[in-house]
Each structure stands twice: as structure tokens, then as C-alpha cells.
Design a protein around this motif. Sequence first.
Motif, PDB file in Angstrom:
ATOM      1  N   GLY A  35       0.724  -1.106  -0.013  1.00 65.73           N
ATOM      2  CA  GLY A  35       0.194  -0.091  -0.075  1.00 65.73           C
ATOM      3  C   GLY A  35       0.781   1.125   0.038  1.00 65.73           C
ATOM      4  N   TRP A  36       0.214   2.327  -0.197  1.00 62.79           N
ATOM      5  CA  TRP A  36       0.674   3.699  -0.178  1.00 62.79           C
ATOM      6  C   TRP A  36       0.179   4.527   1.107  1.00 62.79           C
ATOM      7  N   PHE A  37       1.178   5.155   1.752  1.00 65.15           N
ATOM      8  CA  PHE A  37       0.738   5.891   2.913  1.00 65.15           C
ATOM      9  C   PHE A  37       1.226   7.191   2.643  1.00 65.15           C
ATOM     10  N   ARG A  38       0.688   8.153   3.246  1.00 62.86           N
ATOM     11  CA  ARG A  38       1.342   9.768   3.347  1.00 62.86           C
ATOM     12  C   ARG A  38       1.230  10.393   4.614  1.00 62.86           C
ATOM     13  N   GLN A  39       2.195  11.446   4.645  1.00 63.28           N
ATOM     14  CA  GLN A  39       2.060  12.104   5.896  1.00 63.28           C
ATOM     15  C   GLN A  39       2.426  13.547   5.237  1.00 63.28           C
ATOM     16  N   ALA A  40       1.368  14.378   5.638  1.00 61.20           N
ATOM     17  CA  ALA A  40       1.607  15.888   5.482  1.00 61.20           C
ATOM     18  C   ALA A  40       2.372  16.581   6.736  1.00 61.20           C
ATOM     19  N   PRO A  41       2.769  17.867   6.530  1.00 59.98           N
ATOM     20  CA  PRO A  41       3.590  18.237   7.497  1.00 59.98           C
ATOM     21  C   PRO A  41       2.384  18.553   8.974  1.00 59.98           C
ATOM     22  N   GLY A  42       2.699  18.217  10.059  1.00 60.22           N
ATOM     23  CA  GLY A  42       1.834  18.543  11.074  1.00 60.22           C
ATOM     24  C   GLY A  42       0.632  17.618  11.382  1.00 60.22           C
ATOM     25  N   LYS A  43       0.734  16.490  10.417  1.00 59.71           N
ATOM     26  CA  LYS A  43      -0.460  15.560  10.371  1.00 59.71           C
ATOM     27  C   LYS A  43       0.073  14.137  10.558  1.00 59.71           C
ATOM     28  N   GLU A  44      -0.849  13.194  10.970  1.00 55.94           N
ATOM     29  CA  GLU A  44      -0.343  11.847  11.041  1.00 55.94           C
ATOM     30  C   GLU A  44      -0.176  11.092   9.938  1.00 55.94           C
ATOM     31  N   ARG A  45       0.256   9.941   9.874  1.00 56.02           N
ATOM     32  CA  ARG A  45       0.450   9.355   8.571  1.00 56.02           C
ATOM     33  C   ARG A  45      -0.763   8.496   8.146  1.00 56.02           C
ATOM     34  N   GLU A  46      -1.456   8.738   6.895  1.00 58.54           N
ATOM     35  CA  GLU A  46      -2.765   8.245   6.672  1.00 58.54           C
ATOM     36  C   GLU A  46      -2.472   7.044   5.409  1.00 58.54           C
ATOM     37  N   GLY A  47      -3.320   6.315   5.481  1.00 54.02           N
ATOM     38  CA  GLY A  47      -3.543   5.105   4.442  1.00 54.02           C
ATOM     39  C   GLY A  47      -3.940   5.660   3.248  1.00 54.02           C
ATOM     40  N   VAL A  48      -3.283   5.586   2.016  1.00 53.80           N
ATOM     41  CA  VAL A  48      -4.014   6.182   0.857  1.00 53.80           C
ATOM     42  C   VAL A  48      -4.599   5.123  -0.035  1.00 53.80           C
ATOM     43  N   SER A  49      -3.717   3.959  -0.247  1.00 56.06           N
ATOM     44  CA  SER A  49      -4.362   2.819  -1.246  1.00 56.06           C
ATOM     45  C   SER A  49      -3.525   1.489  -0.671  1.00 56.06           C
ATOM     46  N   CYS A  50      -4.278   0.557  -1.061  1.00 52.67           N
ATOM     47  CA  CYS A  50      -3.538  -0.842  -0.979  1.00 52.67           C
ATOM     48  C   CYS A  50      -4.125  -1.680  -1.804  1.00 52.67           C
ATOM     49  N   ILE A  51      -3.135  -2.603  -2.496  1.00 50.05           N
ATOM     50  CA  ILE A  51      -3.371  -3.538  -3.402  1.00 50.05           C
ATOM     51  C   ILE A  51      -3.242  -5.181  -2.942  1.00 50.05           C
ATOM     52  N   TYR A 103     -12.883  -3.169   4.874  1.00 50.76           N
ATOM     53  CA  TYR A 103     -14.123  -2.358   5.177  1.00 50.76           C
ATOM     54  C   TYR A 103     -14.840  -2.657   6.651  1.00 50.76           C
ATOM     55  N   SER A 104     -14.787  -1.486   7.327  1.00 50.97           N
ATOM     56  CA  SER A 104     -15.410  -1.282   8.480  1.00 50.97           C
ATOM     57  C   SER A 104     -16.847  -1.522   8.816  1.00 50.97           C
ATOM     58  N   GLY A 105     -17.428  -1.654   9.702  1.00 53.62           N
ATOM     59  CA  GLY A 105     -18.840  -1.900  10.059  1.00 53.62           C
ATOM     60  C   GLY A 105     -19.401  -1.084   9.459  1.00 53.62           C
ATOM     61  N   ASP A 106     -19.209   0.410   9.292  1.00 51.38           N
ATOM     62  CA  ASP A 106     -19.867   1.495   8.907  1.00 51.38           C
ATOM     63  C   ASP A 106     -19.547   1.654   7.382  1.00 51.38           C
ATOM     64  N   TYR A 107     -18.819   0.576   6.803  1.00 56.57           N
ATOM     65  CA  TYR A 107     -18.504   0.571   5.294  1.00 56.57           C
ATOM     66  C   TYR A 107     -17.599   1.664   4.923  1.00 56.57           C
ATOM     67  N   SER A 108     -16.828   1.991   5.914  1.00 61.55           N
ATOM     68  CA  SER A 108     -15.599   3.074   5.633  1.00 61.55           C
ATOM     69  C   SER A 108     -14.503   2.046   5.312  1.00 61.55           C
ATOM     70  N   THR A 109     -13.431   2.820   4.721  1.00 63.62           N
ATOM     71  CA  THR A 109     -12.295   1.874   4.265  1.00 63.62           C
ATOM     72  C   THR A 109     -11.236   2.050   5.144  1.00 63.62           C
ATOM     73  N   TYR A 110     -10.655   0.996   5.719  1.00 63.90           N
ATOM     74  CA  TYR A 110      -9.488   0.942   6.498  1.00 63.90           C
ATOM     75  C   TYR A 110      -8.362   0.661   5.787  1.00 63.90           C
ATOM     76  N   ILE A 111      -7.201   1.397   5.812  1.00 65.06           N
ATOM     77  CA  ILE A 111      -5.828   1.014   5.112  1.00 65.06           C
ATOM     78  C   ILE A 111      -4.669   0.942   6.094  1.00 65.06           C
ATOM     79  N   ASN A 112      -3.995  -0.019   6.664  1.00 61.76           N
ATOM     80  CA  ASN A 112      -3.283   0.027   7.511  1.00 61.76           C
ATOM     81  C   ASN A 112      -1.949  -0.494   7.411  1.00 61.76           C
ATOM     82  N   PRO A 113      -0.661  -0.161   7.738  1.00 72.15           N
ATOM     83  CA  PRO A 113       0.517  -0.657   7.525  1.00 72.15           C
ATOM     84  C   PRO A 113       0.679  -2.210   8.376  1.00 72.15           C
ATOM     85  N   VAL A 114       1.145  -2.932   7.892  1.00 74.32           N
ATOM     86  CA  VAL A 114       1.448  -4.214   8.534  1.00 74.32           C
ATOM     87  C   VAL A 114       2.517  -4.094   9.756  1.00 74.32           C
TER      88      VAL A 114
END
Length: 128
Positions: A35-51, A103-114
Amino acid sequence: QLQLVESGGGLVQPGGSLRLSCAASGFTLDYSAIGWFRQAPGKEREGVSCISRLGDRTYYADSVKGRFTISRDNAKNTVYLQMNNLKPEDTAVYYCARCTAGYSGDYSTYINPVSENWGQGTQVTVSS
């Protein structure tokens, strides 16, 4: 040594495109979801995409759906992130890593690093 190396970042105007590459060394990518993750200045790293390992399943953060496309070429041991219609809020350091997604229970997508073993990343700056 197991290593993922990101490349392809740069400075681009809003609406422009970039393609990031994630190359593996020391191991074979086709055993792992990447997957791809990104971190903007002053923000936490977030998951962008996973294959998925075979490339038959892809996941995207809501903020990039319809604009970013993840793909992989296992023969080249490389995963790509095609980024179109870039926005200033896409500005960040982009990292690739093994991922888990769904997908979480509310159908939102989660993308996490291993793991939290990050490379140097590649800087993407979207600015006019």
C-alpha cells in the motif's frame, strides 16, 4: 535486507499528474499486499491505497477515490500509484509498505501498515 524504495515524487501544479513507484529489494513483492501511505506536515500518517497480493482487490481512501489508481507488476517487483487531478491537499511525503485493508462495520475503508518500518519516502508537492 528487505527494503521498499519509493520514487517518482515531485512538484506539480493543481490538476496535474504523477506516477509513484515502489520497488522491492531483498524479497519478492508478490507474497504481500502493498500500500501507499502519506504524511503531510503536522499531520499523522494516513493510508492512501492498498492492493492485494494478486492485484485483484484494491482499496482507496475516500479523499483519493476516482483520482488515484494503484497497480502492481509482480514481474518487475514494483507497485505503482498513478495520481491524477492532484490537489494542494495531496502534498505530503508518500511511503509504501506492506498493508492490510478492508471495510469497517460502517462501510468505511481502512488501510493500515503491517509494520512501522518506513523507508525515506518520496515528496509530492502540489502547488501553483
